[in-house]
Design a protein around this motif. Structure first.
Motif, PDB file in Angstrom:
ATOM      1  N   SER A  47     -48.049  13.714  -9.360  1.00 34.74           N
ATOM      2  CA  SER A  47     -48.437  14.231 -10.669  1.00 34.74           C
ATOM      3  C   SER A  47     -49.892  14.697 -10.683  1.00 34.74           C
ATOM      4  N   PHE A  48     -50.671  14.057  -9.837  1.00 33.44           N
ATOM      5  CA  PHE A  48     -52.101  14.354  -9.822  1.00 33.44           C
ATOM      6  C   PHE A  48     -52.526  14.834  -8.434  1.00 33.44           C
ATOM      7  N   TYR A  49     -53.246  15.941  -8.446  1.00 30.81           N
ATOM      8  CA  TYR A  49     -53.681  16.546  -7.177  1.00 30.81           C
ATOM      9  C   TYR A  49     -55.203  16.714  -7.182  1.00 30.81           C
ATOM     10  N   ARG A  50     -55.735  16.779  -5.932  1.00 32.87           N
ATOM     11  CA  ARG A  50     -57.187  16.872  -5.785  1.00 32.87           C
ATOM     12  C   ARG A  50     -57.718  18.222  -6.294  1.00 32.87           C
ATOM     13  N   PHE A  51     -57.039  19.279  -5.952  1.00 36.63           N
ATOM     14  CA  PHE A  51     -57.496  20.633  -6.304  1.00 36.63           C
ATOM     15  C   PHE A  51     -56.437  21.343  -7.143  1.00 36.63           C
ATOM     16  N   THR A  52     -56.914  22.239  -8.005  1.00 34.78           N
ATOM     17  CA  THR A  52     -56.034  23.140  -8.741  1.00 34.78           C
ATOM     18  C   THR A  52     -56.649  24.535  -8.728  1.00 34.78           C
ATOM     19  N   CYS A  53     -55.794  25.516  -8.486  1.00 33.65           N
ATOM     20  CA  CYS A  53     -56.225  26.914  -8.587  1.00 33.65           C
ATOM     21  C   CYS A  53     -55.824  27.447  -9.961  1.00 33.65           C
ATOM     22  N   MET A  54     -56.783  28.068 -10.666  1.00 32.12           N
ATOM     23  CA  MET A  54     -56.506  28.731 -11.940  1.00 32.12           C
ATOM     24  C   MET A  54     -56.782  30.233 -11.785  1.00 32.12           C
ATOM     25  N   THR A  55     -55.821  31.031 -12.206  1.00 31.58           N
ATOM     26  CA  THR A  55     -55.990  32.484 -12.215  1.00 31.58           C
ATOM     27  C   THR A  55     -56.100  32.908 -13.670  1.00 31.58           C
ATOM     28  N   SER A  92     -57.176  35.640 -16.936  1.00 34.78           N
ATOM     29  CA  SER A  92     -57.460  36.944 -17.536  1.00 34.78           C
ATOM     30  C   SER A  92     -57.648  36.717 -19.034  1.00 34.78           C
ATOM     31  N   SER A  93     -58.214  37.714 -19.723  1.00 31.51           N
ATOM     32  CA  SER A  93     -58.475  37.523 -21.151  1.00 31.51           C
ATOM     33  C   SER A  93     -57.981  38.701 -21.950  1.00 31.51           C
ATOM     34  N   SER A  94     -57.741  38.415 -23.222  1.00 25.10           N
ATOM     35  CA  SER A  94     -57.444  39.435 -24.215  1.00 25.10           C
ATOM     36  C   SER A  94     -58.233  39.043 -25.458  1.00 25.10           C
ATOM     37  N   GLY A  95     -59.329  39.755 -25.696  1.00 25.96           N
ATOM     38  CA  GLY A  95     -60.250  39.319 -26.729  1.00 25.96           C
ATOM     39  C   GLY A  95     -60.891  38.020 -26.289  1.00 25.96           C
ATOM     40  N   SER A  96     -60.819  36.997 -27.135  1.00 27.02           N
ATOM     41  CA  SER A  96     -61.372  35.687 -26.773  1.00 27.02           C
ATOM     42  C   SER A  96     -60.296  34.724 -26.291  1.00 27.02           C
ATOM     43  N   SER A  97     -59.040  35.139 -26.310  1.00 26.39           N
ATOM     44  CA  SER A  97     -57.944  34.296 -25.821  1.00 26.39           C
ATOM     45  C   SER A  97     -57.788  34.478 -24.313  1.00 26.39           C
ATOM     46  N   LEU A  98     -57.366  33.421 -23.653  1.00 25.75           N
ATOM     47  CA  LEU A  98     -57.220  33.439 -22.203  1.00 25.75           C
ATOM     48  C   LEU A  98     -55.778  33.183 -21.799  1.00 25.75           C
ATOM     49  N   SER A  99     -55.364  33.896 -20.741  1.00 25.56           N
ATOM     50  CA  SER A  99     -54.097  33.595 -20.067  1.00 25.56           C
ATOM     51  C   SER A  99     -54.445  32.968 -18.728  1.00 25.56           C
ATOM     52  N   VAL A 100     -53.841  31.806 -18.439  1.00 29.33           N
ATOM     53  CA  VAL A 100     -54.205  31.051 -17.239  1.00 29.33           C
ATOM     54  C   VAL A 100     -52.926  30.556 -16.556  1.00 29.33           C
ATOM     55  N   SER A 101     -52.818  30.940 -15.273  1.00 31.66           N
ATOM     56  CA  SER A 101     -51.752  30.332 -14.463  1.00 31.66           C
ATOM     57  C   SER A 101     -52.384  29.279 -13.570  1.00 31.66           C
ATOM     58  N   LEU A 102     -51.652  28.174 -13.336  1.00 23.43           N
ATOM     59  CA  LEU A 102     -52.204  27.041 -12.581  1.00 23.43           C
ATOM     60  C   LEU A 102     -51.278  26.701 -11.431  1.00 23.43           C
ATOM     61  N   GLN A 103     -51.893  26.466 -10.247  1.00 20.46           N
ATOM     62  CA  GLN A 103     -51.141  26.041  -9.069  1.00 20.46           C
ATOM     63  C   GLN A 103     -51.900  24.908  -8.386  1.00 20.46           C
ATOM     64  N   LYS A 104     -51.152  23.865  -8.015  1.00 23.51           N
ATOM     65  CA  LYS A 104     -51.792  22.749  -7.324  1.00 23.51           C
ATOM     66  C   LYS A 104     -52.308  23.213  -5.964  1.00 23.51           C
ATOM     67  N   GLY A 105     -53.454  22.664  -5.556  1.00 27.32           N
ATOM     68  CA  GLY A 105     -54.002  23.016  -4.254  1.00 27.32           C
ATOM     69  C   GLY A 105     -54.644  24.395  -4.239  1.00 27.32           C
ATOM     70  N   LYS A 106     -54.169  25.228  -3.336  1.00 25.28           N
ATOM     71  CA  LYS A 106     -54.716  26.569  -3.113  1.00 25.28           C
ATOM     72  C   LYS A 106     -53.951  27.600  -3.937  1.00 25.28           C
ATOM     73  N   CYS A 107     -54.633  28.723  -4.252  1.00 22.15           N
ATOM     74  CA  CYS A 107     -53.968  29.805  -4.986  1.00 22.15           C
ATOM     75  C   CYS A 107     -52.859  30.415  -4.131  1.00 22.15           C
ATOM     76  N   ASP A 108     -51.784  30.806  -4.801  1.00 21.58           N
ATOM     77  CA  ASP A 108     -50.743  31.559  -4.108  1.00 21.58           C
ATOM     78  C   ASP A 108     -51.232  32.986  -3.867  1.00 21.58           C
ATOM     79  N   LYS A 109     -50.743  33.594  -2.807  1.00 20.42           N
ATOM     80  CA  LYS A 109     -51.062  35.001  -2.579  1.00 20.42           C
ATOM     81  C   LYS A 109     -50.447  35.830  -3.704  1.00 20.42           C
ATOM     82  N   GLY A 110     -51.269  36.653  -4.357  1.00 25.52           N
ATOM     83  CA  GLY A 110     -50.798  37.498  -5.444  1.00 25.52           C
ATOM     84  C   GLY A 110     -50.573  36.759  -6.750  1.00 25.52           C
ATOM     85  N   GLN A 111     -51.123  35.571  -6.893  1.00 23.21           N
ATOM     86  CA  GLN A 111     -50.917  34.783  -8.112  1.00 23.21           C
ATOM     87  C   GLN A 111     -51.414  35.546  -9.345  1.00 23.21           C
TER      88      GLN A 111
END
Length: 481
Positions: A232-240, A242-261
């Motif tokens: 359930s808990f990991y040492r690292f998280t990758c967040m990708t 982007s924004s629209s105005g002041s709102s943010l869209s964030v995808s999260l992956q444990k560990g390293k970012c996926d290619k093309g995330q």
């Protein structure tokens, strides 16, 4: 992140890595001695490499060779990895693995060659047939020095947000939830009292350790310094992000970012969040490379156009001035830039001399009604110059002593000028009317003082308008007394 140059002697790993352990966002825990590394596991079918020796260190490239071989293609193969290192802090690095993926080694980026082959050209190890994605970076944080690896989070994240969260089991949270990156600019805190869904694979908070901006996306790596169970808990998280105005869209992956995330698509095994600010301390729109570059380019273009317009106007003005000064065929331009007409000539001092004029030796222009004396003085035709160099006007004359005599004056015998109301006696004294009275009074006083004088001299003036008359003594004797 800035590139660094890493030095070693013989083949030792860089001093910053020696005799220490580092958390890797893909490999787990890597341990280094002066010339060996362990914990970086490469699997090839039934064989694997877990320990490595330093092969070479060239600038910011570290090349390691597996201490064991893998069995492929019917023979043993040596395995090499090439890490292009970049320093973040003294306690953190990022790196890209600079080799093509090897399908026979579980798609690891490694270089495989027949065992025993001498590799003299390290370029063959550290090369890829295509560019790596910006998101394909790895991060290392030094064990025991985790707090020293903290970095400011990207400015788009500096605020206090409520959020929705989809981890693959449905969307949760919403209004009332709290994702705080306002209290501490390096740390993200999650209020699990408001919403119990685990965020960023952390029990309470994570802090930012590395980020890469690419086009309209920011790739951010955060570190969990709390509970880590790799379930359930990991040492690292990758967040990708982007924004629209002041709102943010964030995808999260444990560990390293996926290619093309993508920031708007939930990655396999990951989560997707949408953040809306309660309060906001960062940028109101995505602080991304494209926008920044566009602004800079726009400003540079404006400055460049301004410079071009100024230059064009300047040379246009110069051309216009030259056109105005352009001489006709019958004219020529003197060395001072003045136009000289055919009937004129230019003197040595740059003055234009007309046909009826000439220039004297002192560079003065002499008009037709004038002439120039050897002394350089200009004399009009009605004037003449006396021997002393003084100009004599027509109504004047010059005496032999060089003095100018006006018409109402005359020159006495001694060369002194005598005015109309004066005359000069034989001794060259000027005698005026009031002088005779003074002399008469003097003589009268003398007669009164010396009554027995043998001779008395009396000066009388019959008429002040007549010349004085002398009695007994001459005016010369009287003057002498």
């Amino acid at each position: 992140m800035n590139e660094i140059v890493l030095y070693s002697t013989g083949c030792d790993y860089p001093y910053a890595l020696q005799n220490s352990s580092w958390y890797d966002n893909e490999r787990g825990l890597l341990s280094f001695t002066s010339d060996e590394m362990s914990g970086y596991i490469v699997q090839s079918y039934s064989s694997s490499v877990t320990e490595w020796s330093c092969h070479s260190v060239i600038n910011d490239y570290i090349i390691s060779k597996g201490k064991t071989t893998v069995y492929l293609f019917g023979s043993n193969q040596d395995v090499y990895i090439c890490m292009k290192m970049t320093t973040i802090t003294e306690s953190s690095f990022s790196y890209y693995v600079m080799s093509d993926k090897e399908v026979n080694a579980n798609n690891e980026r490694v270089y495989i060659i027949s065992s025993g082959t001498v590799v003299s050209n390290v370029d063959s190890i550290c090369q890829t047939s295509s560019s790596l994605g910006d998101e394909e970076y790895n991060v290392m944080v030094k064990q025991g020095y985790e707090q020293d690896a903290k970095q400011y989070c990207p400015s788009v994240f500096l605020g206090n947000f409520f959020y929705t969260y989809d981890n693959g089991t449905g969307t949760s949270c919403g209004t009332g939830s709290e994702w705080d990156v306002c209290t501490n600019r390096t740390t993200m805190k999650f209020n699990y009292t408001q919403c119990a869904t685990i965020i960023a694979y952390s029990d309470t908070e994570v802090f930012c350790v590395a980020s890469v901006a690419s086009s309209n996306v920011i790739y951010l790596t955060v570190f969990n310094n709390g509970i880590v169970d790799s379930v359930s808990f990991y040492r690292f998280t990758c967040m990708t992000i982007s924004s629209s105005g002041s709102s943010l869209s964030v995808s999260l992956q444990k560990g390293k970012c996926d290619k093309g995330q993508s920031p708007t698509v939930r990655p396999t095994g990951g989560a997707l969040a949408t953040l809306t600010p309660y309060s906001f301390d960062g940028d109101s729109s995505m602080e991304n490379t494209t926008t920044a570059i566009a602004s800079i380019i726009g400003a540079l273009i404006a400055v460049l156009l301004t410079i071009i317009i100024i230059v064009v106007l300047f040379f246009g003005y110069i051309k216009f001035k030259e056109k105005k000064k352009k001489t006709h065929p019958e004219q020529h331009m003197g060395p001072t830039g003045k136009i000289v007409h055919p009937e004129q000539h230019m003197g040595p001092t740059g003055k234009i001399v007309h046909p009826e004029q000439h220039m004297g030796p002192t560079s003065k222009i002499v008009h037709p009604e004038q002439h120039m004396e050897p002394t350089g003085k200009i004399v009009y035709l009605t004037q003449h110059m006396g021997p002393t160099g003084k100009i004599v006007y027509p109504e004047q004359q010059m005496g032999p002593t060089g003095k100018i005599v006006y018409p109402e004056q005359h020159l006495g015998l001694t060369g002194k000028i005598v005015y109309p109301e004066q005359h000069m006696g034989p001794t060259a004294y000027f005698v005026r009317e009031f002088t005779f009275e003074r002399i008469q009074n003097k003589l009268r006083r003398e007669n009164e003082s010396f009554p027995d004088s043998a001779c008395t001299s009396v000066l009388t003036i019959d008429d002040k308008n007549e010349p004085p008359k002398l009695q007994q003594n001459s005016i010369t004797d009287t003057a002498a007394n």
